[in-house]
Design a protein around this motif. Structure first.
Motif, PDB file in Angstrom:
ATOM      1  N   ARG A  27      66.243 -53.761  22.673  1.00  0.00           N
ATOM      2  CA  ARG A  27      64.790 -53.600  22.688  1.00  0.00           C
ATOM      3  C   ARG A  27      64.087 -54.790  23.348  1.00  0.00           C
ATOM      4  NH1 ARG A  27      62.479 -50.381  18.508  1.00  0.00           N
ATOM      5  NH2 ARG A  27      61.144 -52.124  17.858  1.00  0.00           N
ATOM      6  N   GLN A  36      64.034 -43.643  19.476  1.00  0.00           N
ATOM      7  CA  GLN A  36      64.870 -44.829  19.331  1.00  0.00           C
ATOM      8  C   GLN A  36      64.239 -45.846  18.397  1.00  0.00           C
ATOM      9  OE1 GLN A  36      65.125 -45.610  23.558  1.00  0.00           O
ATOM     10  NE2 GLN A  36      67.283 -45.026  23.619  1.00  0.00           N
ATOM     11  N   ASP A  37      62.900 -45.975  18.491  1.00  0.00           N
ATOM     12  CA  ASP A  37      62.190 -46.895  17.592  1.00  0.00           C
ATOM     13  C   ASP A  37      62.300 -46.441  16.139  1.00  0.00           C
ATOM     14  OD1 ASP A  37      61.402 -48.435  19.729  1.00  0.00           O
ATOM     15  OD2 ASP A  37      59.449 -47.467  19.943  1.00  0.00           O
ATOM     16  N   MET A  78      62.433 -50.961  27.615  1.00  0.00           N
ATOM     17  CA  MET A  78      61.538 -50.120  26.836  1.00  0.00           C
ATOM     18  C   MET A  78      62.346 -49.046  26.112  1.00  0.00           C
ATOM     19  SD  MET A  78      58.425 -51.183  27.199  1.00  0.00           S
ATOM     20  CE  MET A  78      57.462 -49.761  26.701  1.00  0.00           C
ATOM     21  N   THR A  79      61.973 -48.764  24.880  1.00  0.00           N
ATOM     22  CA  THR A  79      62.634 -47.710  24.114  1.00  0.00           C
ATOM     23  C   THR A  79      61.619 -46.628  23.779  1.00  0.00           C
ATOM     24  OG1 THR A  79      62.221 -48.982  22.080  1.00  0.00           O
ATOM     25  CG2 THR A  79      64.388 -49.224  23.124  1.00  0.00           C
ATOM     26  N   ASN A  80      62.132 -45.415  23.568  1.00  0.00           N
ATOM     27  CA  ASN A  80      61.215 -44.319  23.243  1.00  0.00           C
ATOM     28  C   ASN A  80      60.940 -44.253  21.747  1.00  0.00           C
ATOM     29  OD1 ASN A  80      63.396 -42.867  22.004  1.00  0.00           O
ATOM     30  ND2 ASN A  80      64.044 -42.145  24.036  1.00  0.00           N
ATOM     31  N   ALA A  81      60.064 -43.343  21.354  1.00  0.00           N
ATOM     32  CA  ALA A  81      59.635 -43.242  19.950  1.00  0.00           C
ATOM     33  C   ALA A  81      60.804 -42.894  19.032  1.00  0.00           C
ATOM     34  CB  ALA A  81      58.530 -42.193  19.825  1.00  0.00           C
TER      35      ALA A  81
END
Length: 248
Positions: A163, A172-173, A167-170
């Motif tokens: 991270r 992954q978060d 950038m990570t997506n929603a």
């Protein structure tokens, strides 16, 4: 392009099945022990009142609990053995964005090895109960907990590292937050369980072993939930079973 005659199943469904097996076995063994073997399964050397069996007593001391647990864990381990390799490839895919690639790769390999060690130790403590060989069962449990906790921590560290560089997506978060929360819950429950275990042995107070058992249950359930987050990490993955002769 996948072949036409392909039996496919989405990974989230597999993840639920893999997690559901030990969960079913765990709940069944505890409930059957309470119903069928309450006095003996909750009894300890202290001879004081307790109201819940420890996991070792519930899964390995009596039948049919022992058979239910062993069958479910055998099926669970057979299906789960592919997951460490999946996560190794999953983390390696992010390596291109990492500055210290060699350290990252070594930690990734260590993480997958810890995952395999956790599975192996689970098999050991399942098929060698505390009543059959306490020393081996105890050592398998120690290896299981050390490997599981270190694996959880290192997984969170690797995800945090990823991270930092991309950038990570929603989704992954969300998976990352669940993992951190479940790791903290697992570690906290384990430490409290250790406290109650030693307090019970030192003072033989009524009900303290029950609190130990409750904390054990939290350790087991949070461990299962942590591994269930693979359903989020591999949400788009599909397992396809096909005859090799049909692959072009």
């Amino acid at each position: 392009m996948p072949p036409k005659n392909c039996f496919s199943i989405k990974w989230p469904q597999i993840a639920v099945f893999i997690t559901g097996l030990p969960l079913f076995a765990f709940v069944s063994c505890v409930l059957i022990s309470l119903w069928k073997d309450f006095e003996s399964s909750t009894s300890t050397h202290c001879r004081v009142n307790n109201y819940l069996p420890s996991i070792s007593a519930a899964i390995g001391g009596y039948t049919p609990q022992r058979y239910i647990w062993r069958i479910c864990i055998g099926l669970h381990s057979l299906a789960r053995v592919m997951v460490p390799f999946m996560y190794y490839n999953y983390f390696q895919a992010f390596k291109v964005n990492i500055t210290n690639k060699q350290l990252y790769s070594w930690l990734n390999l260590l993480n997958s090895s810890l995952h395999m060690t956790e599975i192996s130790a689970l098999i050991g403590l399942t098929y060698i109960s505390s009543t059959e060989n306490f020393l081996i069962h105890e050592n398998c449990f120690i290896v299981f907990m050390v490997a599981a906790l270190t694996y959880m921590l290192l997984t969170c560290v690797l995800l945090k590292w990823v991270r930092t560089y991309m950038m990570t997506n929603a989704l992954q978060d969300k998976a990352f937050k669940y993992k951190v929360t479940l790791f903290v819950l697992n570690l906290t429950s384990f430490l409290i369980a250790v406290y109650f275990f030693f307090r019970h042995n030192a003072y033989c107070e009524p009900g303290v072993y029950t609190l130990f058992a409750l904390c054990e249950y939290l350790v087991v359930c949070s461990n299962m939930a942590f591994h269930l987050t693979a359903a989020l990490d591999f949400k788009e993955m599909v397992l396809c079973l096909v005859n090799p002769s049909e692959i072009q």
